[in-house]
Design a protein around this motif. Structure first.
Motif, PDB file in Angstrom:
ATOM      1  N   LEU A  42      95.059  39.692 106.315  1.00 58.22           N
ATOM      2  CA  LEU A  42      93.818  40.450 106.235  1.00 58.22           C
ATOM      3  C   LEU A  42      92.867  39.778 105.238  1.00 58.22           C
ATOM      4  O   LEU A  42      93.264  38.891 104.485  1.00 58.22           O
ATOM      5  CB  LEU A  42      94.100  41.894 105.800  1.00 58.22           C
ATOM      6  CG  LEU A  42      94.990  42.707 106.747  1.00 58.22           C
ATOM      7  CD1 LEU A  42      95.415  44.015 106.097  1.00 58.22           C
ATOM      8  CD2 LEU A  42      94.249  42.973 108.060  1.00 58.22           C
ATOM      9  N   ILE A  43      91.634  40.248 105.209  1.00 55.12           N
ATOM     10  CA  ILE A  43      90.627  39.718 104.285  1.00 55.12           C
ATOM     11  C   ILE A  43      89.965  40.888 103.571  1.00 55.12           C
ATOM     12  O   ILE A  43      89.471  41.826 104.225  1.00 55.12           O
ATOM     13  CB  ILE A  43      89.556  38.895 105.023  1.00 55.12           C
ATOM     14  CG1 ILE A  43      90.194  37.712 105.752  1.00 55.12           C
ATOM     15  CG2 ILE A  43      88.486  38.403 104.048  1.00 55.12           C
ATOM     16  CD1 ILE A  43      89.219  36.963 106.650  1.00 55.12           C
ATOM     17  N   ALA A  44      89.964  40.865 102.255  1.00 58.65           N
ATOM     18  CA  ALA A  44      89.223  41.861 101.488  1.00 58.65           C
ATOM     19  C   ALA A  44      87.735  41.562 101.632  1.00 58.65           C
ATOM     20  O   ALA A  44      87.292  40.444 101.359  1.00 58.65           O
ATOM     21  CB  ALA A  44      89.649  41.825 100.022  1.00 58.65           C
ATOM     22  N   ILE A  45      86.966  42.546 102.060  1.00 59.94           N
ATOM     23  CA  ILE A  45      85.560  42.292 102.398  1.00 59.94           C
ATOM     24  C   ILE A  45      84.581  42.902 101.399  1.00 59.94           C
ATOM     25  O   ILE A  45      83.368  42.782 101.573  1.00 59.94           O
ATOM     26  CB  ILE A  45      85.238  42.811 103.813  1.00 59.94           C
ATOM     27  CG1 ILE A  45      85.530  44.306 103.929  1.00 59.94           C
ATOM     28  CG2 ILE A  45      86.028  42.030 104.854  1.00 59.94           C
ATOM     29  CD1 ILE A  45      85.100  44.915 105.260  1.00 59.94           C
ATOM     30  N   ASP A  46      85.077  43.543 100.351  1.00 55.03           N
ATOM     31  CA  ASP A  46      84.184  44.097  99.339  1.00 55.03           C
ATOM     32  C   ASP A  46      84.984  44.345  98.062  1.00 55.03           C
ATOM     33  O   ASP A  46      86.191  44.087  98.008  1.00 55.03           O
ATOM     34  CB  ASP A  46      83.547  45.402  99.833  1.00 55.03           C
ATOM     35  CG  ASP A  46      82.191  45.664  99.168  1.00 55.03           C
ATOM     36  OD1 ASP A  46      81.919  45.048  98.118  1.00 55.03           O
ATOM     37  OD2 ASP A  46      81.416  46.480  99.705  1.00 55.03           O
ATOM     38  N   SER A  47      84.304  44.861  97.049  1.00 51.89           N
ATOM     39  CA  SER A  47      84.922  45.079  95.746  1.00 51.89           C
ATOM     40  C   SER A  47      86.019  46.137  95.836  1.00 51.89           C
ATOM     41  O   SER A  47      85.942  47.068  96.648  1.00 51.89           O
ATOM     42  CB  SER A  47      83.873  45.547  94.728  1.00 51.89           C
ATOM     43  OG  SER A  47      82.798  44.644  94.649  1.00 51.89           O
ATOM     44  N   PRO A  48      87.030  46.042  94.968  1.00 55.77           N
ATOM     45  CA  PRO A  48      88.066  47.074  94.935  1.00 55.77           C
ATOM     46  C   PRO A  48      87.551  48.340  94.263  1.00 55.77           C
ATOM     47  O   PRO A  48      86.565  48.311  93.528  1.00 55.77           O
ATOM     48  CB  PRO A  48      89.173  46.420  94.105  1.00 55.77           C
ATOM     49  CG  PRO A  48      88.430  45.511  93.172  1.00 55.77           C
ATOM     50  CD  PRO A  48      87.275  44.989  93.968  1.00 55.77           C
ATOM     51  N   TYR A  49      88.240  49.443  94.518  1.00 56.01           N
ATOM     52  CA  TYR A  49      87.868  50.697  93.868  1.00 56.01           C
ATOM     53  C   TYR A  49      89.125  51.528  93.639  1.00 56.01           C
ATOM     54  O   TYR A  49      90.168  51.334  94.284  1.00 56.01           O
ATOM     55  CB  TYR A  49      86.838  51.482  94.688  1.00 56.01           C
ATOM     56  CG  TYR A  49      87.094  51.507  96.177  1.00 56.01           C
ATOM     57  CD1 TYR A  49      87.882  52.487  96.777  1.00 56.01           C
ATOM     58  CD2 TYR A  49      86.519  50.530  96.995  1.00 56.01           C
ATOM     59  CE1 TYR A  49      88.099  52.487  98.144  1.00 56.01           C
ATOM     60  CE2 TYR A  49      86.728  50.532  98.372  1.00 56.01           C
ATOM     61  CZ  TYR A  49      87.518  51.517  98.936  1.00 56.01           C
ATOM     62  OH  TYR A  49      87.743  51.516 100.294  1.00 56.01           O
TER      63      TYR A  49
END
Length: 265
Positions: A239-246
């Motif tokens: 998978l690809i992380a597409i934005d900042s973590p929260y």
């Protein structure tokens, strides 16, 4: 010239500053020669410049930048001592933060991260009211509490339900000595207007990889190992992380909070 003036070479020897350093300090305006012979280009320094030269050398040994040295040179000795002690305290705190990070990384090797329940879930589009500010880890808890209270109060004043979940979005690295942009947000439904530094925005529908954070890994820096584990899991799944973590409060499975990354579908 008088007998109280020294050629750059002799002044260099007297102050234990290399000719290269003297040229550099002259170019930077920290230690300008008292006289430059227009015909030969020889640089002469006055004897009374020696204490300033030695002070510059000591300040450079501390690794201080030129701009700060220039400011310190203009202070009285007592004021300079106060500034240097303040700087040293800040450096000590910074070093302590580095020690903490190194120990956290060592712990990941010495004591593996506990078993984690990492999974995927789909999340509907969500309207949020949020505040974004630059903070360090030291100020993070107080900032989160203040922002949450202000946002919930604004929602209540707007006649809306104000008990929605809170998310804390980390848009860049935040440590004890490095401020990072942190956004505190509360989910809501219904019409609400922005006020002050509170903004309204829509989080699009998304798939997120998430993990409930174990109770003994919730504090900095141990929580970093949970971020690392989640990121490694995302990579292994292709998978690809597409934005900042929260972080999501409250978390799933009874955890105080989850860590989540939005990922590609």
């Amino acid at each position: 010239m008088t007998r109280f003036h020294l050629l750059a070479g002799r002044f260099s020897a007297a102050t234990r500053l290399s000719p290269k350093a003297l040229r550099l300090y002259a170019e930077q305006g920290l230690l300008v020669p008292a006289h430059v012979d227009p015909q030969t280009g020889y640089r002469y320094y006055a004897a009374e410049q020696a204490p300033r030269a030695r002070l510059i050398a000591r300040l450079r040994q501390l690794g201080l930048p030129v701009a700060r040295i220039a400011a310190l040179l203009e202070l009285s000795p007592p004021a300079r001592a106060i500034e240097l002690r303040t700087w040293l305290e800040a450096q000590s705190e910074r070093l302590a933060g580095h020690v903490e990070l190194v120990e956290a990384m060592a712990c990941q090797t010495d004591a593996p991260t506990p078993p984690l329940s990492i999974a995927l879930r789909d999340v509907a589009a969500t309207k949020i009211v949020s505040r974004r500010r630059m903070v360090t880890v030291v100020d993070l808890d107080a900032y989160m509490a203040e922002a949450e209270a202000d946002i919930r109060a604004h929602l209540a004043a707007s006649g809306l339900a104000h008990d929605g979940p809170m998310s804390v979005h980390h848009h860049d690295l935040t440590t004890r000595d490095n401020e990072g942009p942190v956004e505190v947000a509360i989910a809501c439904a219904g019409p609400v207007e922005p006020v002050g530094d509170l903004v309204i925005r829509l989080l699009p529908a998304r798939r997120e990889a998430f993990v409930p954070v174990p109770a003994d890994h919730q504090n900095f820096p141990l929580v970093l190992s949970i971020y690392d584990a989640l990121e490694a899991w995302i990579d292994r799944q292709g998978l690809i992380a597409i934005d900042s973590p929260y972080e999501i409060y409250a978390g799933s499975g009874g955890a105080d909070f989850d860590i989540a990354y939005p990922v590609n579908f």
